[in-house]
Design an enzyme around this catalytic site. Sequence first.
Site, PDB file in Angstrom:
ATOM      1  N   HIS A 183       0.831  -1.207   0.000  1.00 17.62           N
ATOM      2  CA  HIS A 183       0.000   0.000   0.000  1.00 17.62           C
ATOM      3  C   HIS A 183       0.869   1.262   0.000  1.00 17.62           C
ATOM      4  O   HIS A 183       0.696   2.147  -0.847  1.00 17.62           O
ATOM      5  CB  HIS A 183      -0.911  -0.019   1.236  1.00 17.62           C
ATOM      6  CG  HIS A 183      -1.787   1.191   1.388  1.00 17.62           C
ATOM      7  ND1 HIS A 183      -3.120   1.180   1.080  1.00 17.62           N
ATOM      8  CD2 HIS A 183      -1.519   2.457   1.824  1.00 17.62           C
ATOM      9  CE1 HIS A 183      -3.640   2.379   1.297  1.00 17.62           C
ATOM     10  NE2 HIS A 183      -2.683   3.176   1.763  1.00 17.62           N
ATOM     11  N   GLU A 184       1.802   1.340   0.940  1.00 17.05           N
ATOM     12  CA  GLU A 184       2.643   2.539   1.038  1.00 17.05           C
ATOM     13  C   GLU A 184       3.552   2.677  -0.176  1.00 17.05           C
ATOM     14  O   GLU A 184       3.849   3.789  -0.622  1.00 17.05           O
ATOM     15  CB  GLU A 184       3.464   2.511   2.332  1.00 17.05           C
ATOM     16  CG  GLU A 184       2.629   2.528   3.611  1.00 17.05           C
ATOM     17  CD  GLU A 184       1.695   3.723   3.717  1.00 17.05           C
ATOM     18  OE1 GLU A 184       1.996   4.779   3.106  1.00 17.05           O
ATOM     19  OE2 GLU A 184       0.656   3.602   4.388  1.00 17.05           O
ATOM     20  N   HIS A 236       1.892   4.636  -2.876  1.00 21.49           N
ATOM     21  CA  HIS A 236       2.059   6.086  -2.735  1.00 21.49           C
ATOM     22  C   HIS A 236       3.427   6.520  -3.264  1.00 21.49           C
ATOM     23  O   HIS A 236       3.557   7.536  -3.957  1.00 21.49           O
ATOM     24  CB  HIS A 236       1.947   6.491  -1.261  1.00 21.49           C
ATOM     25  CG  HIS A 236       0.562   6.497  -0.721  1.00 21.49           C
ATOM     26  ND1 HIS A 236      -0.476   7.146  -1.337  1.00 21.49           N
ATOM     27  CD2 HIS A 236       0.044   5.941   0.418  1.00 21.49           C
ATOM     28  CE1 HIS A 236      -1.586   6.985  -0.616  1.00 21.49           C
ATOM     29  NE2 HIS A 236      -1.292   6.264   0.452  1.00 21.49           N
ATOM     30  N   HIS A 254       3.636   6.601  -6.991  1.00 21.92           N
ATOM     31  CA  HIS A 254       2.890   7.760  -7.486  1.00 21.92           C
ATOM     32  C   HIS A 254       3.792   9.001  -7.444  1.00 21.92           C
ATOM     33  O   HIS A 254       3.835   9.793  -8.393  1.00 21.92           O
ATOM     34  CB  HIS A 254       1.650   7.978  -6.611  1.00 21.92           C
ATOM     35  CG  HIS A 254       0.616   8.878  -7.210  1.00 21.92           C
ATOM     36  ND1 HIS A 254      -0.530   9.231  -6.539  1.00 21.92           N
ATOM     37  CD2 HIS A 254       0.545   9.506  -8.414  1.00 21.92           C
ATOM     38  CE1 HIS A 254      -1.256  10.034  -7.303  1.00 21.92           C
ATOM     39  NE2 HIS A 254      -0.624  10.221  -8.443  1.00 21.92           N
TER      40      HIS A 254
END
Length: 696
Positions: free
Chosen positions: A478-479, A482, A485
């Site tokens: 999940h992290e 980020h 991105h």
Amino acid sequence: MLCARRLGGLRAGLRVRRVSTRWSPVGAAFTVQPQGRRLDWSGERGGLFGVPELSAPEGFRVAQEKALRKTEQLVRRVCATPPGPRTVLIFDELSDSLCRVADLADFVKIAHPEVAFREAAEEACRSIGTMVEKLNTNVELYQSLQRLLADKKLVESLDPETRRVAELFMFDFEISGIHLDREKRKRAVDLNVKILDLSSAFLMGTHLPNTIEKRLLPERIRHHFELAGDHAVVDSLRAEAPDDLVREAAYKIFLYPNAGQLKRLEELLSSRDLLAKLVGYPTYSHRALQGTIAQSPETVMEFLEKLSDKLSERTMKDFEMIRGMKMKLNPQNSELMPWDPPYYSGLIRAERFNIEPSLYCPFFSLGACMEGLSLLFNRLLGVSLYGEQPTKGEVWSEDVRKLAVVHESEGLLGYIYCDFFQRADKPHQDCHFTIRGGRLKEDGDYQLPMVVLMLNLPHSSRNLPTLLTPGMMENLFHEMGHAMHSMLGRTRYQHVTGTRCPTDFAEVPSILMEYFASDYRVVHQFARHYQTGQSLPRNMVSRLCESKKVCAAADMQLQVFYAALDQIYHGKHPLRSSTTDILRDTQERFYGLPYVPNTAWQLRFSHLVGYGAKYYSYLMSRAVASMVWRECFRQDPFNRAAGERYRREMLAHGGGREPMLMVQGMLQKRPSIDDFVNTLVSDLDLDFETFLMDST
């Protein structure tokens, strides 16, 4: 305005940074034993994140003064520049000069192990914040942007990204009230200061423990709580405690209303509403949702109400299942209460699927997981992760790892600092920090982004690597969503780089990574037993994925309740009744389990500070991520064409394009509210085999 840290296909003309001999395989960077290596603080050293001034705490003052001097120069320059694209470039450089200190200081003030560094960073944040307030009230600066946007021909000549960035800067100005007369402008500034103070105080209050005279607790459960003299201290809900009475006591005591915290919340909500009305919005929610996927509170409530209706029957079935488990274990007291679902749903998962974390951990060594991420990114996006040795003084703890993110043809894209391991006084949260945003500089070079990923993983030992539970592995993916991105959002302007985009879009890349982390074809590439080399059996991945659907409707219904409560609090004011009465009514309408008298859960709702009027974003982002997964990656999670389209349509623009346009570009259609709702609900139904396809 200028340093708004919001959580870009710009390749032509950029200079490619070639492969470095300093890079090493990413897995090796996390299998080397960090303990015993102490940072050498003696002798000459560089600064944190390679910033020369930050070799000592005093350097923050030097860095902030340097940034403030540059800011003053840029203000003079932009005010003297004729309106045009250069106006936006100078505004962005102004934003960058402040953010490069403020963003870095925001991280250091909570994460650095040395008090002196934390205090210096805190002071730097205050100093930059004061400058931002000055800029927010600088009429001449505002007018330099206004002249550009008032010229229709000039605006039409701007490329879409430049126009959007100009409009975002103007939005930042106007929500601070700079377009108002002097008296109202002062009122707006005062309200902004008050809101900041109330937010900080409320946030602190959400974590403070409650105490009760220990004689009021049944003797058999007192030992479950910290005792301080004649009092018991309750610092959490104890949601996983096996004893029903312990959970009940913790719930009632921890959520007992605090008059001071209640007043802070009421003043925070009222002040936000006053500020929104002052700058021209009917409610705070209308102001907060401008530029998001949802666009308006009416759309958000439509989404939440439709989702709640679709979930209702499934939620009732989940509650019946949980009630059955409670009755089985505690026949004398089988009424289902709000403190029951987390514990009993966990028991149901364990009973049905045998997903004891210790069975999975040996397959998820940290080094293997990082190699798996690098392999996935390479096959999807042509991007690899490499370990790079930091220079002396560059990192704040000896176990921080520095990763270079490298594209197969474009070269070095940026750096990820991995602060993954537990240490004293480190915040217990998994999160992503932007340290430096990417932007195209005047000399044609690209300013490489830097981010920090913070996790709280156990250290390795002499005989045992760091092993992750399935939950830890999913959080890592999940992290890292980020982080990628931030790396691939290569916008011209740092104001919209990477995760600096609307909240209901910012979570899409990270949630999408959770789908990859649950796909056997992906997991099979890296999940090996650290001792035997055996692959994680497919049926274990199957059980793990199916277990997540147990009581998932009830879990989602709870999130709908929280999101609806957030919208009502930030809707029409004055509120129709007290925040506690609204909590009770909203819980009854959107959740179904009874409100417990003399409790005030809203006083522990910390997301009201950072996600005010935007808590729905988690659900909407999940709907978008699910649609992207189904349409583009479910058939083949390593599809390079789909990966390139994902970069081109969604990641590359950061916040430089309207979020719905990015979603539409990726899905080749404009999804409706019904599409979002149906996707979320059908995720609860997916059969594991159809979800994962066949492994070949």
